[in-house]
Scaffold this active site. Structure first.
Site, mmCIF file in Angstrom:
data_model
loop_
_atom_site.group_PDB
_atom_site.id
_atom_site.type_symbol
_atom_site.label_atom_id
_atom_site.label_comp_id
_atom_site.label_asym_id
_atom_site.label_seq_id
_atom_site.Cartn_x
_atom_site.Cartn_y
_atom_site.Cartn_z
ATOM 1 C CD GLU A 1 -1.707 -2.394 1.668
ATOM 2 O OE1 GLU A 1 -2.602 -3.273 1.735
ATOM 3 O OE2 GLU A 1 -0.525 -2.590 2.035
ATOM 4 C CG PHE B 1 -10.274 -9.481 11.023
ATOM 5 C CD1 PHE B 1 -9.073 -9.960 11.527
ATOM 6 C CD2 PHE B 1 -10.477 -9.487 9.655
ATOM 7 C CE1 PHE B 1 -8.079 -10.438 10.672
ATOM 8 C CE2 PHE B 1 -9.502 -9.968 8.794
ATOM 9 C CZ PHE B 1 -8.291 -10.443 9.294
ATOM 10 C CD GLN B 2 -7.640 -7.165 7.447
ATOM 11 O OE1 GLN B 2 -8.533 -6.906 6.643
ATOM 12 N NE2 GLN B 2 -6.484 -7.706 7.091
ATOM 13 C CE LYS C 1 -17.375 -6.489 2.879
ATOM 14 N NZ LYS C 1 -16.717 -7.792 3.134
ATOM 15 C CG MET D 1 22.692 12.404 3.979
ATOM 16 S SD MET D 1 23.919 13.476 3.207
ATOM 17 C CE MET D 1 23.127 13.868 1.652
#
Length: 576
Positions: A50, A112-113, A162, A479
């Protein structure tokens, strides 16, 4: 027409003219993915992480000026996108990020999630929404695009539970033609009297400087900035984010300023008496020691965001408005003014700047038997005629790209400035290539940065985005190593990478072409071979000098005139 929430999301994207949406599916957004499957207008790009979705959308947005669009699922899908959202926020890039959420009845139950992505992203978005009513979905998405693209741009997140996208629940659909938000009214037109005061101050300058930033690029104001700069015959410098806002090959351009800016740009900033700041935010990497920033200068600041004016450095003449419009009005006032510039003083100022230029602060050892990273970037510039879109990751390679690839056009330099996000370059290059399929797109990176999002090589193959990856491989987090050399008595704590993969084999495993380059004489032929393979992604693994440092460098707590120069340049300055 009556549509489900999922269908409304897709129809809104169509009505906004969205070409690509970058995403990764999951349970909370499966209704939306099913609606995407049933149409062909909006093309979905399946990334492999993602974070890659947000960076690819970001690259698309930076190179086109259009908003990038992202779709990810709830919980880890949304949290994985946060780094890319924060990257866009710091650089004022317009994104619309659609996140799935657990159904409304179970929000707050640790379902969940489930993750409170509205709360998590509040500090790093321009605005965010949680949709609680399917009848408000279209209006909310319209607001998201409006907020993301107007005023000072930025990412806007829309969190969609959802059950809002349930295909069994349909409501009448009508996409709003416009929206009105009582608390959000960007100020677009600069104040005429302030512009007149600015013109008078500019014409009185004896040692002027123009300092332009990313706001010029975002505001599509490069043409107006160029006209103004040439009208006044003033020296101009760009920030890292502003490169390309003024042609880098023009005589009046004195190079990038700031921590790794040129000697002439930083010295001119320190000694100027009038500073015109355009679309810049006085970032700490630009200003150095605040108390000694432009100590003798009167400052004019033009910006779309009133919160940026006098936030870090107090200015004398603030002008709030769209940069392009303000610059056009300023040009008009200057042309109509009867006041004359002090041309003798300006000529003497240019003589001083040319003496600083003669230091050649960016010189490096051209006779080295090792590949110098600066040489690779120079050869890439010449091989592409300076016309490529160049993305980068973060570190030494980013600075060398900024110093040695001379950007004459806006929206060609695509990098993470404010947040400094490793892993940005590869997915951003994919987004750029999708937006500009006929253009040459190169990603300048390092062996540490490229491994952050290297899985997006699979995305590049799937969607046939033939980019050229220029890996300046020095075996270190470059760096970090440089700072450890300068500030930590060369104690290289965990900056050496002991297990670097064989990038040629890795590229080939992903279905691409891999080339390993070990000698300076091989650099140009390898680049030309990669550019000849127009339909293939080519990974060029350049084995570069591991001891090379980026110069000049302003160390923490130092002012513009206290630059650390390359050893040979520093010795010449002492003699002078």
């Amino acid at each position: 027409m009556d549509l489900s929430g999922a269908e409304i999301v897709v129809q809104c994207l169509k009505d906004e003219g969205v070409e690509y949406i970058f995403g990764y599916p999951g349970g909370a957004v499966l209704h939306i993915y099913d609606a995407l499957f049933k149409q062909d207008d909006v093309k979905h790009i399946l990334v492999r992480h993602e974070q890659g979705a947000t960076h690819a959308a970001d690259g698309y947005a930076r190179s086109t000026g259009k908003p990038g669009v992202v779709l990810v699922t709830s919980g880890p899908g949304a949290t994985n996108a946060v780094t890319g959202i924060a990257t866009a926020y710091m650089d004022s890039i317009p994104l619309v990020v659609l996140t799935g959420q657990v159904p409304l009845p179970v929000i707050g139950s640790d379902a969940f999630q489930e993750a409170d992505i509205v709360g998590i992203t509040r500090p790093c978005v321009k605005h965010n929404f949680l949709v609680k009513d399917v009848t408000k979905l279209a209006e909310t998405i319209k607001k998201a695009f409006y907020i993301a693209t107007t005023g000072r741009p930025g990412p806007v997140l829309v969190d969609i539970p959802k059950d809002i996208t349930d295909p069994r629940i349909k409501v009448p659909y009508e996409y709003p033609r416009s929206v009105s938000i009582r608390s959000y009214n960007p100020h677009l037109k600069g104040h005429r009297w302030q512009i007149k005061k600015a013109a008078d101050l500019l014409l009185s300058a004896r040692r002027p400087m123009i300092y332009s930033g990313g706001g010029v690029i975002l505001g599509n104001a490069a043409e107006q900035l160029t006209e103004l700069t040439r009208l006044l015959n003033f020296p101009i410098t760009n920030t890292l984010m502003g490169l390309g806002g003024y042609p880098a090959t023009d005589r009046q351009f004195v190079g990038m300023l700031g921590m790794h800016g040129t000697y002439e740009a930083n010295m001119a900033m320190h000694d100027c008496d009038v500073l015109l700041a355009v679309g810049a935010r006085f970032d700490d990497r630009v200003t150095g020691k605040i108390k000694e920033f432009c100590p003798g200068a009167k400052i004019i600041h033009i910006d779309i965001d009133p919160a940026s004016i006098s936030k870090t450095v107090r200015v004398d003449i603030p002008i709030v408005g769209e940069v392009g419009g303000v610059l056009a009005d300023l040009i008009e006032v200057l042309r109509a003014s009867e006041r004359q510039q002090d041309r003798d003083a300006l000529s003497a100022w240019w003589d001083q700047i040319d003496r600083w230029r003669s230091m050649e602060c960016l010189r490096y050892d051209r006779n080295s038997t090792l590949i110098k990273p600066q040489f690779v970037v120079e050869q890439l510039y010449e091989a592409t005629g300076g016309k490529a879109y160049v993305t980068s990751d973060v570190g030494q390679h980013q600075m060398w790209a900024a110093q040695f690839y001379h950007f004459d056009y806006p929206r060609r330099w695509i990098n993470s400035g404010g947040l400094g996000t490793m892993g940005f370059g590869l997915p951003a290059a994919i987004g750029v290539k999708l937006a500009h399929p006929e253009a040459e797109v190169a990603c300048i990176t390092g062996e540490a940065s490229i491994q952050m999002c290297i899985q997006e090589l699979a995305t590049a193959l799937q969607y046939r985005t033939p980019i050229k990856i220029v890996n300046l491989n020095n075996g270190y987090m470059g760096m970090v190593r440089q700072w450890q050399e300068f500030s930590y008595e060369s104690r290289y704590s965990h900056s050496y990478l002991e297990t670097i993969p064989d990038f040629v084999k890795l590229a080939e495993a992903y279905g691409h072409v891999g080339l390993r380059i070990e000698k300076p004489a091989e650099v140009r032929p390898a680049l030309e071979e990669a550019l000849r393979l127009k339909d293939r992604t080519v990974f060029l693994d350049f084995q570069t000098d591991p001891t090379e440092n980026v110069y000049p460098m302003i160390e923490a707590g130092k002012a513009h005139h206290e630059m650390r120069l390359a050893p040979g340049v520093a010795a010449e300055r002492e003699l002078a």
